[in-house]
Design a protein around this motif. Sequence first.
Motif, mmCIF file in Angstrom:
data_model
loop_
_atom_site.group_PDB
_atom_site.id
_atom_site.type_symbol
_atom_site.label_atom_id
_atom_site.label_comp_id
_atom_site.label_asym_id
_atom_site.label_seq_id
_atom_site.Cartn_x
_atom_site.Cartn_y
_atom_site.Cartn_z
ATOM 1 N N TRP A 1 0.834 -1.196 0.000
ATOM 2 C CA TRP A 1 0.000 0.000 0.000
ATOM 3 C C TRP A 1 0.868 1.245 0.000
ATOM 4 C CZ3 TRP A 1 -4.873 -1.579 -0.600
ATOM 5 C CH2 TRP A 1 -5.177 -2.882 -0.196
ATOM 6 N N LEU A 2 0.223 2.379 -0.152
ATOM 7 C CA LEU A 2 0.854 3.683 0.012
ATOM 8 C C LEU A 2 -0.127 4.541 0.790
ATOM 9 C CD1 LEU A 2 2.881 5.796 -2.431
ATOM 10 C CD2 LEU A 2 0.887 6.828 -1.364
ATOM 11 N N VAL A 3 0.350 5.149 1.872
ATOM 12 C CA VAL A 3 -0.471 6.062 2.665
ATOM 13 C C VAL A 3 0.170 7.436 2.621
ATOM 14 C CG1 VAL A 3 -1.449 4.274 4.162
ATOM 15 C CG2 VAL A 3 0.662 5.415 4.855
ATOM 16 N N LYS A 4 -0.681 8.441 2.517
ATOM 17 C CA LYS A 4 -0.192 9.817 2.394
ATOM 18 C C LYS A 4 -0.510 10.622 3.647
ATOM 19 C CE LYS A 4 -0.961 10.421 -2.560
ATOM 20 N NZ LYS A 4 -1.666 11.286 -3.512
ATOM 21 N N THR B 1 -13.134 5.297 -1.528
ATOM 22 C CA THR B 1 -12.177 4.388 -2.169
ATOM 23 C C THR B 1 -11.023 4.093 -1.214
ATOM 24 O OG1 THR B 1 -12.777 5.221 -4.348
ATOM 25 C CG2 THR B 1 -10.674 4.053 -4.179
ATOM 26 N N ALA B 2 -10.532 5.109 -0.542
ATOM 27 C CA ALA B 2 -9.466 4.922 0.447
ATOM 28 C C ALA B 2 -9.965 4.034 1.589
ATOM 29 C CB ALA B 2 -8.984 6.271 0.966
ATOM 30 N N LYS B 3 -11.205 4.232 2.000
ATOM 31 C CA LYS B 3 -11.799 3.404 3.058
ATOM 32 C C LYS B 3 -11.816 1.935 2.634
ATOM 33 C CE LYS B 3 -16.394 2.204 4.497
ATOM 34 N NZ LYS B 3 -17.804 2.600 4.520
ATOM 35 N N LEU B 4 -12.235 1.679 1.403
ATOM 36 C CA LEU B 4 -12.274 0.299 0.912
ATOM 37 C C LEU B 4 -10.878 -0.309 0.881
ATOM 38 C CD1 LEU B 4 -14.935 0.674 -1.925
ATOM 39 C CD2 LEU B 4 -15.250 -0.387 0.333
ATOM 40 N N ASN B 5 -9.879 0.488 0.518
ATOM 41 C CA ASN B 5 -8.500 0.007 0.546
ATOM 42 C C ASN B 5 -8.084 -0.351 1.966
ATOM 43 O OD1 ASN B 5 -8.026 0.124 -2.204
ATOM 44 N ND2 ASN B 5 -7.159 2.176 -2.132
ATOM 45 N N MET B 6 -8.438 0.487 2.922
ATOM 46 C CA MET B 6 -8.083 0.210 4.315
ATOM 47 C C MET B 6 -8.778 -1.058 4.817
ATOM 48 S SD MET B 6 -7.727 4.121 5.763
ATOM 49 C CE MET B 6 -8.163 3.707 7.386
ATOM 50 N N GLU C 1 -19.760 7.658 11.686
ATOM 51 C CA GLU C 1 -19.561 6.215 11.850
ATOM 52 C C GLU C 1 -19.555 5.462 10.518
ATOM 53 O OE1 GLU C 1 -22.388 4.849 14.770
ATOM 54 O OE2 GLU C 1 -21.524 6.136 16.312
ATOM 55 N N LYS C 2 -19.129 6.130 9.450
ATOM 56 C CA LYS C 2 -19.061 5.511 8.128
ATOM 57 C C LYS C 2 -17.645 5.063 7.765
ATOM 58 C CE LYS C 2 -22.815 8.242 6.160
ATOM 59 N NZ LYS C 2 -23.156 9.285 5.182
ATOM 60 N N PHE C 3 -16.649 5.610 8.437
ATOM 61 C CA PHE C 3 -15.272 5.385 8.027
ATOM 62 C C PHE C 3 -14.497 4.547 9.034
ATOM 63 C CE2 PHE C 3 -16.728 8.989 5.609
ATOM 64 C CZ PHE C 3 -16.299 8.653 4.342
ATOM 65 N N VAL C 4 -13.395 3.990 8.562
ATOM 66 C CA VAL C 4 -12.570 3.101 9.373
ATOM 67 C C VAL C 4 -11.146 3.633 9.449
ATOM 68 C CG1 VAL C 4 -13.958 1.078 8.753
ATOM 69 C CG2 VAL C 4 -11.903 1.618 7.409
ATOM 70 N N CYS C 5 -10.374 3.014 10.316
ATOM 71 C CA CYS C 5 -8.944 3.297 10.390
ATOM 72 C C CYS C 5 -8.221 1.972 10.574
ATOM 73 C CB CYS C 5 -8.633 4.272 11.530
ATOM 74 S SG CYS C 5 -9.036 3.664 13.169
ATOM 75 N N VAL C 6 -6.926 1.991 10.422
ATOM 76 C CA VAL C 6 -6.046 0.863 10.733
ATOM 77 C C VAL C 6 -4.917 1.431 11.593
ATOM 78 C CG1 VAL C 6 -6.555 -0.415 8.601
ATOM 79 C CG2 VAL C 6 -4.620 1.171 8.651
ATOM 80 N N ASP C 7 -4.220 0.569 12.281
ATOM 81 C CA ASP C 7 -3.036 1.011 13.018
ATOM 82 C C ASP C 7 -1.813 0.661 12.190
ATOM 83 O OD1 ASP C 7 -4.831 1.672 14.987
ATOM 84 O OD2 ASP C 7 -3.988 0.350 16.516
ATOM 85 N N SER D 1 -5.694 9.098 -0.835
ATOM 86 C CA SER D 1 -4.787 9.097 0.315
ATOM 87 C C SER D 1 -4.331 7.714 0.775
ATOM 88 C CB SER D 1 -5.438 9.827 1.491
ATOM 89 O OG SER D 1 -6.614 9.158 1.884
ATOM 90 N N VAL D 2 -5.034 6.670 0.364
ATOM 91 C CA VAL D 2 -4.642 5.295 0.678
ATOM 92 C C VAL D 2 -4.768 4.502 -0.616
ATOM 93 C CG1 VAL D 2 -5.106 3.234 2.055
ATOM 94 C CG2 VAL D 2 -5.470 5.501 3.059
ATOM 95 N N GLN D 3 -3.645 4.005 -1.106
ATOM 96 C CA GLN D 3 -3.606 3.384 -2.429
ATOM 97 C C GLN D 3 -2.967 2.005 -2.370
ATOM 98 O OE1 GLN D 3 -1.123 5.985 -4.738
ATOM 99 N NE2 GLN D 3 -2.451 7.747 -4.450
#
Length: 137
Positions: A4-7, A35-40, A79-85, A119-121
């Motif tokens: 991945w690539l995170v910006k 799209t970034a959310k789906l990548n995450m 409450e629509k979006f996610v994160c990762v550590d 931002s997340v690819q």
Amino acid sequence: MAYWLVKSEPSVWSWDQQVAKGAEGEAWTGVRNHTAKLNMMKMKKGDRAFFYHSNEGKEIVGIAAIVKEHYPDPTDKTEKFVCVDIAADKPLKKPVTLVAVKAEPKLAEMELLKQSRLSVQSVKPDEWKLVCKLGGV
């Protein structure tokens, strides 16, 4: 393993700040693009991500590891979006600039060039290897 690539804008969250968080890493919050959310949501523990300084620097400066898979982003009131550590793994010996990526014909299809605002690819394995080589790792 996926790549991945995170910006991040270094004035908001820099590679040095990521490194300072140590092996536990930090939640990659604030992403508000579907799209970034789906990548995450596809990221798995152990995947690797290039850490890209956007706007200021415009260069890949390090490699991070996904240390926790997606969960609800605590900064998102909708409450629509996610994160990762993510945790810093290692810096590139030589940052790979956007100019250098554009100059390399083998990277012409890289999402960094095709979807420059995302931002997340995802990064293809052959792209990963080439950028690592350009970065001296």
